[in-house]
Every structure is written in structure tokens, then in C-alpha cells.
Design an enzyme around this catalytic site. Structure first.
Site, PDB file in Angstrom:
ATOM      1  N   LYS A   1      51.806  18.538  54.278  1.00 24.09           N
ATOM      2  CA  LYS A   1      51.570  17.084  54.271  1.00 24.09           C
ATOM      3  C   LYS A   1      51.405  16.653  52.815  1.00 24.09           C
ATOM      4  CE  LYS A   1      49.481  16.080  58.720  1.00 24.09           C
ATOM      5  NZ  LYS A   1      49.463  17.108  59.750  1.00 24.09           N
TER       6      LYS A   1
ATOM      7  N   LYS B   1      48.808  16.311  71.653  1.00 19.87           N
ATOM      8  CA  LYS B   1      47.465  16.197  71.084  1.00 19.87           C
ATOM      9  C   LYS B   1      46.458  16.554  72.161  1.00 19.87           C
ATOM     10  CE  LYS B   1      48.148  14.958  66.834  1.00 19.87           C
ATOM     11  NZ  LYS B   1      47.917  15.961  65.791  1.00 19.87           N
TER      12      LYS B   1
HETATM   13  C1  0XW Z   1      48.441  14.064  61.245  1.00 22.11           C
HETATM   14  N1  0XW Z   1      48.719  13.876  62.637  1.00 22.11           N
HETATM   15  C2  0XW Z   1      47.517  13.603  63.357  1.00 22.11           C
HETATM   16  C3  0XW Z   1      49.626  12.712  62.674  1.00 22.11           C
HETATM   17  C4  0XW Z   1      50.998  13.243  62.719  1.00 22.11           C
HETATM   18  O1  0XW Z   1      51.717  12.673  63.750  1.00 22.11           O
HETATM   19  C5  0XW Z   1      50.832  14.727  62.925  1.00 22.11           C
HETATM   20  C6  0XW Z   1      49.446  14.972  63.262  1.00 22.11           C
HETATM   21  C7  0XW Z   1      48.923  16.378  63.021  1.00 22.11           C
HETATM   22  O2  0XW Z   1      47.713  16.616  62.915  1.00 22.11           O
HETATM   23  O3  0XW Z   1      49.712  17.311  62.977  1.00 22.11           O
HETATM   24 MG    MG Z   2      48.358  18.897  63.033  1.00 22.60          MG
END
Ligand code: 0XW
Ligand code: MG
Length: 373
Positions: A268, A168
């Protein structure tokens, strides 16, 4: 054959603290806990299906946890009497009474898939395409922090068996270049690193970053806010590009595929409105040789079980990784969540999603709508 009809929709909520205190992403997107909602859809044939949705704060996607219950109140009256096994029709009706708000529709759709599994005594993956693999490769998401801390977290996850890591970034270009370079320098054979900017770089920053990091074995995830800026980055990048936040519907996915905008995409479940739609996007990506991260925004055990069925039923070559999202919270909302072994999520053979909500923990419903007849 009995006709199943939806007679009741209810919801339960719990505030789940983040394991380790905080989860940080670029542009001040930080959470220390998350409110999760478990939705129960019940039929006249006495079957209960479950779904879960857990937005990641209110500024990650157009979704916020306190919007779930008002959204359910809007949908529920229109769903009474519907057959939950008629998933296409159910989704069309949800879309016709409430525009957008994918995250509200998602747990309702997933609960109806759970009912499909339970009414036929089959595990969900069977209806999602069948089981390609039982052991599903996971990635570990490294919360943004000073580089030394992130390297320590990488080592710990590596020791647990993870082979894929998501770095991140924090949106500061110089720091991110250094962060990515240093963490990727620890790479061992067979490992994969993905640097996720969560839309945090401007186009010129992202272009300079991909040129600077030309020699680093890393994938770049959602560098900029818009699809067109990400595309401009991809056109000058020799590093593989993954898209996430931008791809939130079938229409956008088709546009991105036509433009050759990405190599990998994050599917997602709640971002696109549930399993019915996630399966559509998943199948198209697989047919186009685009690999996927199969996951959700955030969530606990029911979200993780949902991911396990979608990931298991994704052709192996197209399944880059998936996520055990319940590991990032200090407690869960269900029993029988899929197990994790050496960096792999194991899909279960129990019927439906294979989980049972932890009722002692969830307590009384925060929302209920029943058929009046
Ligand atoms: C949605 N997130 C922030 C949480 C998951 O761990 C993956 C990540 C993303 O943005 O890919
Ligand atoms: Mg992401």
C-alpha cells in the site's frame, strides 16, 4: 538543462461519502465517509505534481486524516529548494526531519514522481520499471455484512467482471467461518477469494479457523495483529497466507521474507511512505517470487492513478491484483482517472500520473507553504 527546485507545497481536502453508505471491517473499523487530501508540489520551472492520501478512518493503520496538514507543515520548510527529481534524497530528508508518519510523506513523494513524469513527458510507469501489462486485474472488496448481503454484493461485482473478491470478516469466529464458507461456495471457474480479518482474530481463533476451512479454496489475509501470531497461523495452515497491516516498512518485509511468513503481500503506497519506498518493497517481493496486491489504504482518483502505474510496472507473475479504490466513494477528486473495464484497471499513457485535480470541487487550499526567497 534546467534545475528544478521546489518552491511551493499546498494541500486541498474533501470529505468523500462511501458508496452504499458504509464500509465495515473487523473490530469496529467502520467508515461512512473519508477525508482525502490532495497535495500539490510546485517547481520554479512551473511544473505542478500531485499526490493524494486518504487514511481509512483513524483506527485502521497508524494514520489519521487530520494529521496530514500538521505533518505537511512540519516537512514543507525543509523541502524548499530541493530538486524533486532527486527522489532518494528527498525521502532521506523527509525521514530525517520527521520520524514515521508515512502517510504524510506519501503524497509529497508521489507528487514529485508526477513532476518527474511531466518534466520528461513520460507516463510514470516508465520510471517504475516499464509496462508489463496495460489491463490490470482488480479485486472487489466486500464490506462486512450479513452473509446474504455479501453474496448479493459478490454476484453484482461478478456481473461487472470482477474475478477476485476480498471477504471482509467481522472478527466473530463462528460467523466468519460461516461467512467464508458460504461466499466461497458461490465460486465460479477462475475466481479467487481472500478472507481478510484485518487483524481481528486471536492466534488460537485463527488456527482453529484455518483448520476448519481446510477444504475451502480461500486465501487468509492478516489474520492476527502481530507478525509472530500470523506466522504461527501460517505454520499450521495449508491455505495461502497474505499479509497486509504488518508489512509497513522494508525492514519488516525483509524479516517476514526471512521467516517465510507469507505467500502474498499487500503493498500500500501510503502505508510505506510513497512510491519510492513502495517500488523498493515491490521489487524485492518480485525478486523473491512473492505475489502482491498493489494498492493503497483508501483514496480516490489520484490514489487510483498512482496504483495503476505501480501495478502496470510490476512483473505479471508477481501482480496478483490491484485496487480501483475510487470506486468505493460516491464521487472523485480528479478528471482523467484510469478507466475500469470488465474487472480490469487500464493504465493510461498520459504523462506523469495522467490526472488533473477537479479544482471546482476541491476549492481553496487548506495549507500552503512557499519559499520566502
Ligand atoms: C484497506 N482496505 C480496508 C481497503 C481496500 O479495499 C483493501 C482493504 C484491506 O485491508 O486489504
Ligand atoms: Mg487487508
Amino acid at each position: 538543462m534546467s534545475q528544478h527546485e521546489i518552491i511551493r507545497i499546498s494541500a486541498y481536502q474533501a470529505e468523500l461519502p462511501v458508496e452504499g453508505g458504509e464500509y465495515c471491517m473487523a473490530l469496529g473499523k467502520v467508515i461512512s465517509s473519508a477525508l482525502t487530501t490532495v497535495v500539490c508540489v510546485e517547481t520554479n520551472t512551473n511544473i505542478k505534481g500531485y499526490g493524494e492520501v486518504c487514511p481509512l478512518g483513524s483506527n485502521y493503520l497508524p494514520a489519521f486524516a487530520k494529521g496530514v496538514v500538521p505533518g505537511l507543515a512540519e516537512l514543507a520548510p525543509h523541502l524548499m529548494g530541493l530538486n524533486p527529481l532527486e527522489l532518494g534524497r528527498l525521502n532521506s530528508i523527509m525521514d530525517s526531519v520527521l520520524k514515521g508518519h508515512n502517510y504524510v510523506k506519501s503524497p509529497v513523494d508521489v507528487a514529485c514522481w508526477d513532476i518527474l513524469g511531466k518534466s520528461t513527458q513520460q507516463p510514470l510507469y516508465r520510471f517504475l520499471g516499464g509496462c508489463y501489462q496495460r489491463k490490470l486485474p482488480l479485486y472487489f472488496s466486500l464490506s462486512s455484512a450479513p452473509v446474504g448481503q455479501m453474496i448479493e454484493a459478490t454476484k453484482k461485482a461478478r456481473y461487472e467482471g470482477y474475478k477476485q473478491f476480498q471477504i471482509k470478516c467481522n472478527g466473530n469466529l463462528e460467523e466468519d467461518v460461516e461467512r467464508i464458507r458460504s461466499i466461497c461456495a458461490t465460486r465460479e471457474d477462475g475466481e479467487l477469494f481472500i478472507a481478510d480479518a484485518n487483524q481481528g482474530w486471536s492466534q488460537h481463533e485463527a488456527i482453529s479457523l484455518v483448520k476448519t476451512l481446510i477444504d475451502v479454496p480461500v486465501y487468509i489475509e492478516q489474520p492476527c495483529e502481530t507478525l509472530s501470531a500470523c506466522l504461527a497461523v501460517r505454520q499450521v495452515s495449508s491455505l495461502p497466507i497474505k499479509l497486509d497491516e504488518s508489512i509497513d516498512s522494508l525492514q519488516v518485509l525483509l524479516d517476514a521474507l526471512a521467516k517465510q511468513a507469507m505467500d502474498v503481500v499487500a503493498i500500500k503506497v501510503s502505508k510505506v511512505g510513497g512510491l519510492t519506498k513502495a517500488k523498493q518493497l515491490r521489487d524485492i517481493c518480485a525478486a523473491q517470487n512473492i505475489s502482491m496486491t498493489v494498492e493503497d489504504t483508501w483514496g480516490s482518483d489520484i490514489v487510483t492513478a498512482t496504483i495503476s502505474h505501480l501495478a502496470a510496472s510490476t512483473p505479471i507473475k508477481s501482480m496478483l491484483n490491484c485496487s480501483d479504490l475510487n470506486r468505493y466513494m460516491s464521487r472523485g477528486v480528479a478528471v482523467n482517472a484510469p478507466e475500469v473495464e470488465e474487472g480490469y484497471l487500464l493504465v493510461s499513457d498520459e504523462i506523469g500520473l495522467g490526472i488533473e485535480p477537479d479544482w471546482d470541487f476541491l476549492g481553496d487550499p487548506v495549507f500552503e507553504y512557499k519559499n520566502i526567497t
